[in-house]
Design an enzyme around this catalytic site. Sequence first.
Site, mmCIF file in Angstrom:
data_model
loop_
_atom_site.group_PDB
_atom_site.id
_atom_site.type_symbol
_atom_site.label_atom_id
_atom_site.label_comp_id
_atom_site.label_asym_id
_atom_site.label_seq_id
_atom_site.Cartn_x
_atom_site.Cartn_y
_atom_site.Cartn_z
ATOM 1 N N HIS A 139 63.199 24.103 33.240
ATOM 2 C CA HIS A 139 62.754 22.530 33.717
ATOM 3 C C HIS A 139 61.473 22.662 34.396
ATOM 4 O O HIS A 139 60.650 21.476 34.159
ATOM 5 C CB HIS A 139 63.764 21.654 34.418
ATOM 6 C CG HIS A 139 65.192 21.535 33.832
ATOM 7 N ND1 HIS A 139 65.392 20.933 32.673
ATOM 8 C CD2 HIS A 139 66.594 21.920 34.449
ATOM 9 C CE1 HIS A 139 66.722 21.028 32.621
ATOM 10 N NE2 HIS A 139 67.193 21.715 33.351
ATOM 11 N N ASP A 176 71.283 26.187 26.959
ATOM 12 C CA ASP A 176 71.908 25.625 28.184
ATOM 13 C C ASP A 176 71.934 23.965 27.908
ATOM 14 O O ASP A 176 71.500 23.608 26.681
ATOM 15 C CB ASP A 176 70.268 25.644 29.163
ATOM 16 C CG ASP A 176 70.683 25.108 30.449
ATOM 17 O OD1 ASP A 176 70.926 25.790 31.504
ATOM 18 O OD2 ASP A 176 71.083 23.669 30.482
ATOM 19 N N HIS A 178 71.165 21.344 29.391
ATOM 20 C CA HIS A 178 70.123 20.524 29.347
ATOM 21 C C HIS A 178 69.046 20.719 28.846
ATOM 22 O O HIS A 178 68.680 22.106 28.474
ATOM 23 C CB HIS A 178 69.815 20.759 31.108
ATOM 24 C CG HIS A 178 70.749 20.398 31.960
ATOM 25 N ND1 HIS A 178 71.937 21.248 32.774
ATOM 26 C CD2 HIS A 178 71.325 19.131 32.690
ATOM 27 C CE1 HIS A 178 72.671 20.925 33.437
ATOM 28 N NE2 HIS A 178 72.351 19.541 33.390
ATOM 29 N N ASP A 269 76.092 26.403 31.220
ATOM 30 C CA ASP A 269 76.482 25.045 31.545
ATOM 31 C C ASP A 269 76.913 24.353 30.290
ATOM 32 O O ASP A 269 77.664 23.165 30.119
ATOM 33 C CB ASP A 269 75.651 24.105 32.562
ATOM 34 C CG ASP A 269 74.181 24.315 32.001
ATOM 35 O OD1 ASP A 269 73.399 24.078 32.645
ATOM 36 O OD2 ASP A 269 73.983 25.013 30.579
ATOM 37 N N TYR A 309 77.542 26.698 35.889
ATOM 38 C CA TYR A 309 77.948 26.388 37.438
ATOM 39 C C TYR A 309 79.503 26.215 37.518
ATOM 40 O O TYR A 309 80.075 25.885 38.574
ATOM 41 C CB TYR A 309 77.434 24.889 37.735
ATOM 42 C CG TYR A 309 76.100 24.846 37.411
ATOM 43 C CD1 TYR A 309 75.474 24.242 36.330
ATOM 44 C CD2 TYR A 309 75.099 25.441 38.117
ATOM 45 C CE1 TYR A 309 73.884 24.318 36.179
ATOM 46 C CE2 TYR A 309 73.823 25.445 38.214
ATOM 47 C CZ TYR A 309 73.301 24.754 36.893
ATOM 48 O OH TYR A 309 71.928 24.765 36.830
HETATM 49 C C1 LIG Z 1 68.826 24.880 34.856
HETATM 50 C C2 LIG Z 1 69.739 23.766 34.807
HETATM 51 O O1 LIG Z 1 69.191 23.167 33.297
HETATM 52 O O2 LIG Z 1 71.072 24.098 34.586
HETATM 53 N N1 LIG Z 1 69.305 22.744 35.775
HETATM 54 C C3 LIG Z 1 70.098 21.695 35.733
HETATM 55 C C4 LIG Z 1 69.605 20.643 36.638
HETATM 56 C C5 LIG Z 1 70.665 19.677 36.800
HETATM 57 C C6 LIG Z 1 70.179 18.558 37.484
HETATM 58 N N2 LIG Z 1 71.281 17.423 37.878
HETATM 59 C C7 LIG Z 1 70.816 16.293 38.403
HETATM 60 C C8 LIG Z 1 71.939 15.271 38.362
HETATM 61 C C9 LIG Z 1 71.318 13.730 39.004
HETATM 62 N N3 LIG Z 1 72.126 13.073 39.741
HETATM 63 ZN ZN LIG Z 2 71.397 23.493 32.554
#
Ligand SMILES: CC(O)(O)NCCCCNCCCN
Ligand SMILES: [Zn+2]
Length: 550
Positions: A139, A176, A178, A269, A309
């Site tokens: 990110h 991933d 995200h 995840d 996670y």
């Molecule tokens: C490395 C990754 O892609 O797993 N990072 C994921 C970040 C997730 C942020 N969550 C935001 C929730 C808003 N309330």
């Molecule tokens: Zn992620």
Amino acid sequence: KNNNFYHNVFAFSAPILLCLYYFFPVCKIEVPERLTVSHEALIKTGLADRCISVPVREATDADILLVHSEEYLEAVKKTPYMTLEDLQEFTLQYGDVYFHPNIYHCAKLAAGAALQLVDSVMTGKVRNGMALVRPPGHHSMRSAASGFCVFNNVAIAAQYAKQQYGVKRVLIVDWDVHHGQGVQYCFEDDPSVLYFSWHRYEHQKFWPQLKESDYNSVGKEKGAGFNINVPWNKVGMKNSDYLSVFCHILLPVAYEFSPDLVLVCAGFDSAIGDPEGEMCASPDIFAHLTHLLMNLAGGKLCAVLEGGYNLTSLPQSVCQTVQTLLGDPAPRPANLDGPCESALESLHCVRSAHRQYWSCLKHMTFIFTASSNNSLLLSPAELPTSDVTTKRIKLAEEEEDKLKKVEEEKNAEEEVWPEPPKRVAPAVRTALVLPNDVACPDGCKHVNTSQVCLLVLLQGCSDVSGFAQAVLGLLLPLGYEYDPSLVLLARTPDSGLCDSVWQQLTGLLQGIAQGHTLVLMQVRRRRRGGSISVYLLLHFWGGLDRWQVF
Ligand SMILES: CC(O)(O)NCCCCNCCCN
Ligand SMILES: [Zn+2]
């Protein structure tokens, strides 16, 4: 007496803890245990002993400046010396990151680890590998941290590989859950880096809620076509959804792109049980995803940990990935019941958005029936033009949503899934049945085998798009769905299959039938007064080693 004591201590310390928590929010999911449980699982399963461990190093300023700006690097450099207030101030300017006085050091180690892995693979010290790192990277942007990420480990690794080893084409696969917007921004106008990402999107309702995470962000200028976004507009995606996207989008394009190096933003995840992804793919699917990518770039593959996670599915997924990198046969794929409507719709949108850029997508047109029992196969036909089809899809989707609601109510409790199956690593990986007077090459063993389950005779897919259509778009999905206990490949001299296609074919198909592959080769041998046909029968069992044509 004791209780009294503890009550007092807690009563006293609670206000301090609360204000610390307020000033210094701690991330609940991106925790140190992610690495310890993964590493412990690799040790417990014996996989760690089969790997060499590569020493880490800190990324240098020069490494980091391959992707990030001077001002951002200088700002992050100050964080170890910031007061609590300044640190909190610094953190608030970014989204969903947690700065700690030690995170600059950790972020340099994470990026440095990815570079060490690239060095080991590019110098041939190892064939492939995985970097288990924190903080993640995909990110983070040129001048901003985001989503637990400080430096973009994989983007830096891609630039480093190009600069240090003259790599011409890098494929980045981001599984991933995200969207790695940092990677997309870094390479969106760069045709030497093909970025593929699937991600939970829900029509822009899911974090990071970016318009540019949708399928129609295909890259810019010279980079048009080299950015592939597959949005998941529903949760609960399963193994079939992931395999369909690999077979019908990623692999055909990847073969046409023909990368010199494959980097994986290996976020887990996207596995079942993860609080962020809420998907339903089982950990063993990563064995298949890894296997399918290992046939590219001569097997040069660097996987770098991103998210993941759930402290149960994360280590299981890491072990499935590493065991496949080691060459062990993938387990039989679990209950492939075909992609869901929403996945098919995303798949169709992505293919339409990229048809103009990739010849392998030009020829294959698909209609997806709105029936509930979709197979992994998509029947080639004209694209759905009438809105009747679209309406049918909408109806099917509403139907599916109702079913899903019922399903969700039913099992609202914690997700459970079966332990991934044991994967036996055969002692002898390749056997050869030869006429007595032909010497058996080393590494093979004479055996007699008799089972036959799936006979494949391929004619004429000697060029990439033919290969993509016949193998990736039809044979592979069919093979996964059929789930045979043995694959028999027959090759005749007039099959028109060039060696490289044949090699890819044997490699890919070893993801099926737990690697049990029989190859029947008809070779002509000249003898006085005419030629006779001699058949070689090779038995692979999970041997991913490159197979030479004898
Ligand atoms: C490395 C990754 O892609 O797993 N990072 C994921 C970040 C997730 C942020 N969550 C935001 C929730 C808003 N309330
Ligand atoms: Zn992620």
